[in-house]
Write a protein that holds these residues in place. Structure first.
Motif, PDB file in Angstrom:
ATOM      1  N   GLY A   1       0.821  -1.201   0.000  1.00 16.44           N
ATOM      2  CA  GLY A   1       0.000   0.000   0.000  1.00 16.44           C
ATOM      3  C   GLY A   1       0.853   1.248   0.000  1.00 16.44           C
ATOM      4  O   GLY A   1       1.826   1.366  -0.748  1.00 16.44           O
ATOM      5  N   SER A   2       0.506   2.194   0.853  1.00 17.02           N
ATOM      6  CA  SER A   2       1.231   3.460   0.937  1.00 17.02           C
ATOM      7  C   SER A   2       2.348   3.433   1.977  1.00 17.02           C
ATOM      8  O   SER A   2       2.953   4.467   2.264  1.00 17.02           O
ATOM      9  CB  SER A   2       0.255   4.592   1.277  1.00 17.02           C
ATOM     10  OG  SER A   2      -0.395   4.329   2.522  1.00 17.02           O
ATOM     11  N   SER A   3       2.632   2.255   2.536  1.00 16.12           N
ATOM     12  CA  SER A   3       3.670   2.146   3.561  1.00 16.12           C
ATOM     13  C   SER A   3       5.043   2.034   2.910  1.00 16.12           C
ATOM     14  O   SER A   3       5.177   2.005   1.685  1.00 16.12           O
ATOM     15  CB  SER A   3       3.423   0.900   4.426  1.00 16.12           C
ATOM     16  OG  SER A   3       3.802  -0.286   3.731  1.00 16.12           O
ATOM     17  N   ASP A   4       6.075   1.926   3.747  1.00 19.47           N
ATOM     18  CA  ASP A   4       7.423   1.692   3.232  1.00 19.47           C
ATOM     19  C   ASP A   4       7.837   0.236   3.425  1.00 19.47           C
ATOM     20  O   ASP A   4       9.018  -0.094   3.354  1.00 19.47           O
ATOM     21  CB  ASP A   4       8.440   2.621   3.910  1.00 19.47           C
ATOM     22  CG  ASP A   4       8.530   2.392   5.410  1.00 19.47           C
ATOM     23  OD1 ASP A   4       7.745   1.583   5.953  1.00 19.47           O
ATOM     24  OD2 ASP A   4       9.388   3.035   6.060  1.00 19.47           O
ATOM     25  N   LEU A   5       6.858  -0.645   3.647  1.00 24.34           N
ATOM     26  CA  LEU A   5       7.138  -2.068   3.829  1.00 24.34           C
ATOM     27  C   LEU A   5       7.230  -2.757   2.472  1.00 24.34           C
ATOM     28  O   LEU A   5       6.306  -2.661   1.658  1.00 24.34           O
ATOM     29  CB  LEU A   5       6.042  -2.728   4.669  1.00 24.34           C
ATOM     30  CG  LEU A   5       5.787  -2.141   6.062  1.00 24.34           C
ATOM     31  CD1 LEU A   5       4.616  -2.840   6.726  1.00 24.34           C
ATOM     32  CD2 LEU A   5       7.038  -2.250   6.926  1.00 24.34           C
ATOM     33  N   ASN A   6       8.318  -3.448   2.241  1.00 27.01           N
ATOM     34  CA  ASN A   6       8.525  -4.199   1.002  1.00 27.01           C
ATOM     35  C   ASN A   6       8.314  -5.673   1.310  1.00 27.01           C
ATOM     36  O   ASN A   6       9.106  -6.286   2.030  1.00 27.01           O
ATOM     37  CB  ASN A   6       9.938  -3.955   0.463  1.00 27.01           C
ATOM     38  CG  ASN A   6      10.097  -4.439  -0.965  1.00 27.01           C
ATOM     39  OD1 ASN A   6       9.225  -4.237  -1.802  1.00 27.01           O
ATOM     40  ND2 ASN A   6      11.216  -5.079  -1.248  1.00 27.01           N
ATOM     41  N   VAL A   7       7.235  -6.250   0.773  1.00 30.35           N
ATOM     42  CA  VAL A   7       6.834  -7.601   1.176  1.00 30.35           C
ATOM     43  C   VAL A   7       6.827  -8.562  -0.008  1.00 30.35           C
ATOM     44  O   VAL A   7       6.618  -8.166  -1.159  1.00 30.35           O
ATOM     45  CB  VAL A   7       5.442  -7.591   1.828  1.00 30.35           C
ATOM     46  CG1 VAL A   7       5.420  -6.673   3.040  1.00 30.35           C
ATOM     47  CG2 VAL A   7       4.349  -7.180   0.835  1.00 30.35           C
ATOM     48  N   SER A   8       7.034  -9.836   0.295  1.00 27.42           N
ATOM     49  CA  SER A   8       6.915 -10.877  -0.719  1.00 27.42           C
ATOM     50  C   SER A   8       5.457 -10.987  -1.149  1.00 27.42           C
ATOM     51  O   SER A   8       4.534 -10.708  -0.378  1.00 27.42           O
ATOM     52  CB  SER A   8       7.411 -12.215  -0.179  1.00 27.42           C
ATOM     53  OG  SER A   8       6.824 -12.522   1.071  1.00 27.42           O
ATOM     54  N   ARG A   9       5.235 -11.393  -2.400  1.00 25.79           N
ATOM     55  CA  ARG A   9       3.871 -11.524  -2.914  1.00 25.79           C
ATOM     56  C   ARG A   9       3.087 -12.610  -2.192  1.00 25.79           C
ATOM     57  O   ARG A   9       1.835 -12.627  -2.247  1.00 25.79           O
ATOM     58  CB  ARG A   9       3.874 -11.841  -4.415  1.00 25.79           C
ATOM     59  CG  ARG A   9       4.350 -10.756  -5.340  1.00 25.79           C
ATOM     60  CD  ARG A   9       3.519  -9.484  -5.294  1.00 25.79           C
ATOM     61  NE  ARG A   9       2.091  -9.643  -5.432  1.00 25.79           N
ATOM     62  CZ  ARG A   9       1.433  -9.806  -6.587  1.00 25.79           C
ATOM     63  NH1 ARG A   9       2.100  -9.878  -7.727  1.00 25.79           N
ATOM     64  NH2 ARG A   9       0.125  -9.905  -6.609  1.00 25.79           N
ATOM     65  N   ILE A  10       3.770 -13.496  -1.489  1.00 31.28           N
ATOM     66  CA  ILE A  10       3.124 -14.487  -0.640  1.00 31.28           C
ATOM     67  C   ILE A  10       3.430 -14.157   0.809  1.00 31.28           C
ATOM     68  O   ILE A  10       4.582 -13.968   1.194  1.00 31.28           O
ATOM     69  CB  ILE A  10       3.619 -15.917  -0.956  1.00 31.28           C
ATOM     70  CG1 ILE A  10       3.266 -16.314  -2.402  1.00 31.28           C
ATOM     71  CG2 ILE A  10       3.038 -16.921   0.045  1.00 31.28           C
ATOM     72  CD1 ILE A  10       1.783 -16.400  -2.708  1.00 31.28           C
ATOM     73  N   CYS A  11       2.375 -14.057   1.612  1.00 32.09           N
ATOM     74  CA  CYS A  11       2.523 -13.883   3.048  1.00 32.09           C
ATOM     75  C   CYS A  11       2.246 -15.231   3.706  1.00 32.09           C
ATOM     76  O   CYS A  11       1.215 -15.864   3.426  1.00 32.09           O
ATOM     77  CB  CYS A  11       1.537 -12.842   3.564  1.00 32.09           C
ATOM     78  SG  CYS A  11       1.518 -12.652   5.362  1.00 32.09           S
ATOM     79  N   MET A  12       3.154 -15.692   4.556  1.00 36.08           N
ATOM     80  CA  MET A  12       2.929 -16.963   5.233  1.00 36.08           C
ATOM     81  C   MET A  12       1.991 -16.756   6.418  1.00 36.08           C
ATOM     82  O   MET A  12       2.303 -16.045   7.368  1.00 36.08           O
ATOM     83  CB  MET A  12       4.237 -17.586   5.711  1.00 36.08           C
ATOM     84  CG  MET A  12       4.024 -18.943   6.384  1.00 36.08           C
ATOM     85  SD  MET A  12       5.539 -19.797   6.875  1.00 36.08           S
ATOM     86  CE  MET A  12       6.170 -20.303   5.272  1.00 36.08           C
ATOM     87  N   GLY A  13       0.827 -17.390   6.357  1.00 39.27           N
ATOM     88  CA  GLY A  13      -0.117 -17.348   7.463  1.00 39.27           C
ATOM     89  C   GLY A  13       0.298 -18.319   8.546  1.00 39.27           C
ATOM     90  O   GLY A  13       0.526 -19.496   8.279  1.00 39.27           O
ATOM     91  N   CYS A  14       0.358 -17.840   9.782  1.00 34.18           N
ATOM     92  CA  CYS A  14       0.940 -18.624  10.874  1.00 34.18           C
ATOM     93  C   CYS A  14      -0.094 -19.105  11.890  1.00 34.18           C
ATOM     94  O   CYS A  14       0.272 -19.480  13.009  1.00 34.18           O
ATOM     95  CB  CYS A  14       2.021 -17.810  11.564  1.00 34.18           C
ATOM     96  SG  CYS A  14       3.368 -17.303  10.450  1.00 34.18           S
ATOM     97  N   MET A  15      -1.378 -19.133  11.507  1.00 33.14           N
ATOM     98  CA  MET A  15      -2.387 -19.642  12.422  1.00 33.14           C
ATOM     99  C   MET A  15      -2.188 -21.128  12.692  1.00 33.14           C
ATOM    100  O   MET A  15      -2.603 -21.638  13.739  1.00 33.14           O
ATOM    101  CB  MET A  15      -3.789 -19.407  11.868  1.00 33.14           C
ATOM    102  CG  MET A  15      -4.888 -19.710  12.867  1.00 33.14           C
ATOM    103  SD  MET A  15      -6.540 -19.351  12.252  1.00 33.14           S
ATOM    104  CE  MET A  15      -6.783 -20.727  11.124  1.00 33.14           C
ATOM    105  N   GLY A  16      -1.548 -21.831  11.769  1.00 31.02           N
ATOM    106  CA  GLY A  16      -1.306 -23.260  11.946  1.00 31.02           C
ATOM    107  C   GLY A  16      -0.123 -23.576  12.830  1.00 31.02           C
ATOM    108  O   GLY A  16       0.178 -24.749  13.072  1.00 31.02           O
ATOM    109  N   PHE A  17       0.561 -22.549  13.323  1.00 26.62           N
ATOM    110  CA  PHE A  17       1.684 -22.738  14.232  1.00 26.62           C
ATOM    111  C   PHE A  17       1.233 -22.415  15.654  1.00 26.62           C
ATOM    112  O   PHE A  17       0.597 -21.388  15.889  1.00 26.62           O
ATOM    113  CB  PHE A  17       2.858 -21.818  13.879  1.00 26.62           C
ATOM    114  CG  PHE A  17       3.320 -21.917  12.454  1.00 26.62           C
ATOM    115  CD1 PHE A  17       3.186 -23.081  11.715  1.00 26.62           C
ATOM    116  CD2 PHE A  17       3.900 -20.810  11.829  1.00 26.62           C
ATOM    117  CE1 PHE A  17       3.615 -23.155  10.402  1.00 26.62           C
ATOM    118  CE2 PHE A  17       4.340 -20.871  10.518  1.00 26.62           C
ATOM    119  CZ  PHE A  17       4.191 -22.045   9.801  1.00 26.62           C
ATOM    120  N   GLY A  18       1.584 -23.247  16.599  1.00 28.23           N
ATOM    121  CA  GLY A  18       1.221 -22.964  17.987  1.00 28.23           C
ATOM    122  C   GLY A  18       1.007 -24.236  18.763  1.00 28.23           C
ATOM    123  O   GLY A  18       0.748 -25.303  18.186  1.00 28.23           O
TER     124      GLY A  18
END
Length: 340
Positions: free
Chosen positions: A7-24
């Motif tokens: 978006g308008s942030s300065d965060l440079n992210v991979s096109r895939i975000c790893m969802g971590c709900m399955g960890f715990g």
């Protein structure tokens, strides 16, 4: 891997975000199908090796143990400034409301606990997990702005909200000189496309990143037949999101399977390749190495316009489901709502 500005942030992210709900810790929280720490670390390590730098968790996941697992793994395996860590906070609990805990105080307590769980000095993307009807939105925006000014947060996002709610929050932020939401995490995939009606237009107009969850519809868009996993057997929340529309959704799932066969790739790759034409970075849960591999390969799969139309043309309107079906002013104790 490809990367994108969030978006308008300065965060440079991979096109895939790893969802971590399955960890715990599977002995804590609501889910017994989550991975323990050793298995979680293996998936996170593989994600890093495949170029994924964007990791999404929440304080609600398995009583904070997801945050602890993710934090320890990333601290040991990656340089802090080379990964983007997102986590989420919940609305005030019924007990906090009864005790007179302010919205700002509740956010501060949750943020500090998440930082402790993660073992980090700051969170890259701090996300409001669900719209809080019991707290004035201006109070929430002020608290989040203060967290950014204090150096504890780099950017803020919101999840599970209606377009009017996001527009209202950011309009207030602009009027008051506060930090706006730069991303929205909503329920969106090939068989749940209701956000195209209003939310997509708002995000395009205001450069707000879309990072949807349930990218593969809890596995339904990754395999042609009945899901036999432990999660599928035990996750009543996921069943509630999709079982009522299973017949009409199966038509689209069959189209995904057909295209996957033509390309000789997995259904995961086709489903996510379509999704990547619509959003910035989908949140993709992974509990096995091949889940990571399929998501990463999807980034390089290019569908043509006819194929995209083929996947979309059989879609029929859906009623809101899951958290969004419960996200109403009548919800008083929102601790019962966030089961995603």
């Amino acid at each position: 891997m490809q990367y994108i500005r969030l978006g308008s942030s300065d965060l440079n992210v991979s096109r895939i975000c790893m969802g971590c709900m399955g960890f715990g810790d599977p002995t804590k929280g609501q889910h017994s199908w989550t991975l323990g720490e050793t298995e979680s670390r293996e998936i996170i390590r593989h994600g890093l090796e495949q170029g994924i730098n964007f990791y999404d968790t929440a304080i609600a996941y398995q009583l904070g143990s997801s945050e602890r697992y993710v934090g320890r793994a990333l601290r040991e395996m990656a340089k802090r400034d080379e990964v983007v860590v997102a986590t989420k906070f919940l609305p005030r609990t019924a007990q906090q409301l009864a005790d007179g805990v302010s919205g700002r105080r509740a956010i501060t307590l949750s943020l500090d606990q998440s930082l402790h769980n993660l073992g980090m000095d700051y969170i890259d993307l701090y996300i409001c997990h669900i719209w809080d009807y019991n707290t004035p939105v201006l109070e929430i925006m002020e608290a989040l702005h203060h967290a950014i000014r204090a150096g504890k947060v780099r950017a803020i996002g919101i999840s599970n909200c209606h377009a009017w709610q996001l527009a209202k929050a950011n309009a207030l932020a602009e009027r008051e000189g506060l930090t706006p939401f730069v991303s929205v995490q909503s329920h969106y995939n090939l068989i749940m496309r209701e956000d195209e009606r209003e939310l997509f237009g708002l995000c395009a107009e205001d450069n707000i990143a879309l990072t949807p969850y349930s990218a593969l519809a809890s596995g339904r868009l990754s395999r042609p037949g009945e899901i036999q996993t432990r999660r599928a057997q035990e996750d009543d929340y996921a069943k509630g999101k999709y079982d009522k529309t299973a017949h009409q959704d199966q038509i689209i799932i069959n189209c995904v399977a057909e295209l996957a066969g033509q390309y000789q790739v997995s259904m995961t790759e086709v489903s996510l390749a379509w999704l990547l034409t619509k959003v910035s970075a989908p949140v993709v849960g992974a509990t096995k190495r091949h889940h990571v591999d399929g998501a990463v390969k999807a980034v390089d799969l290019q569908l043509n316009d006819d194929e995209i139309l083929y996947l979309e043309e059989c879609y029929q309107p859906h009623a809101l489901s899951g958290i969004m079906a419960q996200n109403t002013p009548q919800t008083k104790d929102q601790t019962q709502v966030w089961t995603r």
